[in-house]
Design a protein around this motif. Structure first.
Motif, mmCIF file in Angstrom:
data_model
loop_
_atom_site.group_PDB
_atom_site.id
_atom_site.type_symbol
_atom_site.label_atom_id
_atom_site.label_comp_id
_atom_site.label_asym_id
_atom_site.label_seq_id
_atom_site.Cartn_x
_atom_site.Cartn_y
_atom_site.Cartn_z
ATOM 1 N N GLN A 22 0.961 -1.103 0.217
ATOM 2 C CA GLN A 22 -0.231 0.053 -0.083
ATOM 3 C C GLN A 22 0.920 0.674 -0.084
ATOM 4 N N VAL A 23 0.239 2.243 -0.679
ATOM 5 C CA VAL A 23 1.258 3.337 -0.917
ATOM 6 C C VAL A 23 0.494 4.636 0.302
ATOM 7 N N GLY A 60 2.538 -4.850 5.585
ATOM 8 C CA GLY A 60 2.389 -4.307 7.433
ATOM 9 C C GLY A 60 3.827 -3.855 8.230
ATOM 10 N N THR A 61 4.885 -3.374 7.283
ATOM 11 C CA THR A 61 5.754 -3.015 7.050
ATOM 12 C C THR A 61 5.910 -1.951 6.972
ATOM 13 N N ARG A 62 6.308 0.045 7.622
ATOM 14 C CA ARG A 62 6.469 0.589 6.621
ATOM 15 C C ARG A 62 7.702 1.361 6.502
ATOM 16 N N VAL A 63 8.281 1.578 4.977
ATOM 17 C CA VAL A 63 9.891 1.529 4.499
ATOM 18 C C VAL A 63 9.860 2.741 3.402
ATOM 19 N N VAL A 64 10.511 4.175 3.714
ATOM 20 C CA VAL A 64 10.713 4.994 2.515
ATOM 21 C C VAL A 64 10.977 3.873 1.270
ATOM 22 N N LEU A 65 10.839 4.541 0.241
ATOM 23 C CA LEU A 65 11.527 4.125 -1.036
ATOM 24 C C LEU A 65 12.325 4.992 -1.414
ATOM 25 N N SER A 66 13.180 4.818 -2.042
ATOM 26 C CA SER A 66 13.493 5.628 -3.704
ATOM 27 C C SER A 66 13.906 5.365 -4.240
ATOM 28 N N GLU A 67 13.616 6.460 -5.397
ATOM 29 C CA GLU A 67 13.336 5.651 -7.271
ATOM 30 C C GLU A 67 14.391 4.505 -7.372
ATOM 31 N N GLY A 68 14.256 4.050 -7.590
ATOM 32 C CA GLY A 68 15.374 2.703 -8.350
ATOM 33 C C GLY A 68 15.824 1.943 -7.137
ATOM 34 N N THR A 69 15.573 2.184 -5.397
ATOM 35 C CA THR A 69 15.267 0.904 -4.853
ATOM 36 C C THR A 69 14.506 0.152 -4.440
ATOM 37 N N THR A 70 14.520 -0.742 -3.486
ATOM 38 C CA THR A 70 14.592 -2.471 -3.050
ATOM 39 C C THR A 70 13.848 -2.713 -2.010
#
Length: 235
Positions: free
Chosen positions: A47-48, A62-72
């Protein structure tokens, strides 16, 4: 009287029992392998939660994470593109475009969100009236702040026993390094959006003069821009 059982008959029954046991074990093992395979193949639930230019706050299983473009991130979820309107992710090589109201994987039932819409002031800042533990404050929305932050005078006015219940921490501010207290606010409210158990910070002196609404609150709601309007939603 004792019943006589022929030896050959007893051996046949024993062989039959061993054969039945082997068949049962093979069936159980196959079922376990199949269950594991199905579980492993289940796609992640994504979910966004917030969107920014070049970044997205995703909730993956259920785990929140901030991703930058190109990251996994977890479960191999890769962020391809992010704008304030939508994010493009890749799951197992398949691309999907998600907005704040969509979901990849799992099941989803739409809910009526609680929403706050903020327009910038003449300096481009987003400010709004809110409450901390029921006490009225005027917030400055600050996505660069890790936590909700107030100064010591405000904390004293709220009756917070931060020096006893809080944890002393070193904080880097625009004026240099200082010592503050890490606390937990019972409830932080912005309009109809309410978050409980919010990490906060109390700083000595008069700074910040305006309470900062940081990511300990913003990271638990959904953010998006509609033109210049900042929309804060809670589902």
């Amino acid at each position: 009287m004792l019943n006589h059982v022929p030896i050959q008959s007893g051996r046949r029954r024993a062989r039959h029992a061993r054969l039945t046991l082997r068949v049962w074990l093979r069936t159980a093992a196959a079922a376990a392998v199949m269950a594991c395979t199905v579980a492993a193949a289940a796609p992640p639930d994504v979910q966004v939660r917030a969107l920014f230019p070049g970044k997205a706050l995703l909730e993956i299983d259920g785990t929140r994470v901030v991703l930058s473009e190109g990251t996994t991130g977890p479960r191999g979820v890769r962020l391809i593109d992010a704008t304030p309107k939508a994010a493009v992710i890749s799951i197992d090589g398949q691309r999907r475009r998600l907005s704040l109201t969509s979901r990849a994987g799992g099941t989803y039932a739409a809910a009526t969100p609680r929403q706050m819409r903020l327009s910038p002031d003449t300096r481009g800042r987003y400010m709004s009236n809110g409450r901390i533990n029921g006490r009225p404050v005027r917030f400055l929305v600050d996505t660069g702040a890790d936590m909700v932050a107030i100064n010591a005078a405000m904390a004293d006015g709220m009756g917070l026993d931060y020096q006893e219940s809080g944890t002393r921490i070193r904080v880097n501010t625009a004026s240099g390094a200082t010592t503050g207290w890490r606390v937990t606010f019972d409830r932080v409210r912005l309009g109809e959006v309410v978050v409980q158990g919010v990490d906060g910070m109390v700083l000595p002196g008069g700074a910040p003069s305006t309470p900062l609404l940081g990511m300990s609150f913003l990271g638990r709601v959904n953010l998006r821009h509609e033109g210049r309007v900042l929309v804060i939603e809670q589902h």
